[in-house]
Design an enzyme around this catalytic site. Structure first.
Site, PDB file in Angstrom:
ATOM      1  N   ASP A  33     -46.049 -24.774 -24.706  1.00 17.23           N
ATOM      2  CA  ASP A  33     -46.760 -23.504 -24.537  1.00 17.23           C
ATOM      3  C   ASP A  33     -46.839 -23.095 -23.072  1.00 17.23           C
ATOM      4  O   ASP A  33     -46.946 -23.953 -22.184  1.00 17.23           O
ATOM      5  CB  ASP A  33     -48.195 -23.626 -25.067  1.00 17.23           C
ATOM      6  CG  ASP A  33     -48.282 -23.639 -26.574  1.00 17.23           C
ATOM      7  OD1 ASP A  33     -47.229 -23.654 -27.232  1.00 17.23           O
ATOM      8  OD2 ASP A  33     -49.408 -23.671 -27.093  1.00 17.23           O
ATOM      9  N   HIS A 172     -47.621 -28.768 -22.865  1.00 21.09           N
ATOM     10  CA  HIS A 172     -47.789 -27.512 -22.130  1.00 21.09           C
ATOM     11  C   HIS A 172     -46.828 -27.412 -20.960  1.00 21.09           C
ATOM     12  O   HIS A 172     -46.602 -28.384 -20.231  1.00 21.09           O
ATOM     13  CB  HIS A 172     -49.239 -27.345 -21.660  1.00 21.09           C
ATOM     14  CG  HIS A 172     -50.145 -26.940 -22.767  1.00 21.09           C
ATOM     15  ND1 HIS A 172     -50.624 -27.843 -23.698  1.00 21.09           N
ATOM     16  CD2 HIS A 172     -50.624 -25.723 -23.146  1.00 21.09           C
ATOM     17  CE1 HIS A 172     -51.364 -27.201 -24.593  1.00 21.09           C
ATOM     18  NE2 HIS A 172     -51.381 -25.922 -24.278  1.00 21.09           N
TER      19      HIS A 172
END
Length: 203
Positions: A33, A172
């Site tokens: 992400d 992430h």
């Protein structure tokens, strides 16, 4: 506060979202992400290339605009992309029309049917509209790599014991996560391959 394993009540609140893939197949889905950014995206891509695995990147529109060469590299190396809003918005804090418009702005760049709400925080009314055009992908294993109080070793421990067939794992692609991603990502991939998991991207 975040959940390493997606809790039942969230899955119950958002039943039309994808929390995991079929448990019958020994496959897992690596997702990233927030990127792309120059500080960590190249490392992630190099690791994926080293182990010859594909993943799904839920990209933030403004980061694509700033780093188009990295976005193109993601695509050229055979990975999938998803929409993560243009400005990494928390849906709970914004009206529905503004949120949907922000997703649409990102969609001009990503051209995908995959969406993940930042922070996993979108109103049911927002998701109801998005379900018409997107597969909304959540997770069932959260690495916690964004948590700067977490050691790299603990980040890995968040992931490995919680993996099941069909797991959707979140790492992430952002600055806060760097030391934990650098440690935990290659070790996670090595564990998966050693245990005969297929590592997949969303199609």
């Amino acid at each position: 506060m975040y959940f390493v394993k997606s809790p039942f009540f969230l899955r119950w609140l958002y039943p039309r979202s994808i929390w995991h893939m079929p448990r019958s197949e020994k496959k897992v889905y690596l997702t990233f992400d927030d990127g792309p950014i120059p500080e960590i995206t190249p490392f992630i891509l190099d690791i994926l290339k080293k182990y010859q695995v594909k993943a799904t990147f839920f990209c933030v529109g403004e980061n694509i605009k700033k780093n188009p060469h990295l976005f193109q590299r993601i695509l050229q190396e055979g990975h999938q992309v998803g929409n993560h809003t243009y400005n990494h918005l928390k849906g709970w804090d914004i009206d529905d029309d503004s949120y949907i418009d922000n997703v649409a702005q990102c969609q001009e760049l990503t051209q995908t049917d995959l969406f993940r709400p930042p922070y996993a925080k979108a109103k049911k009314s927002q998701l109801k509209k998005l379900y018409n055009n997107y597969r909304v992908v959540m997770w069932d294993v959260m690495s916690g790599d964004f948590d700067q109080s977490l050691s790299p070793e603990k980040c890995l421990q968040n992931v490995i014991p919680n993996i099941q067939n069909g797991s959707v794992i979140i790492f992430h692609d952002n600055i806060k996560a760097i030391p934990r991603v650098e440690y935990a990502l290659p070790k996670t991939i090595e564990f998966l391959l050693a245990n005969q998991y297929q590592i997949e991207r969303f199609e």
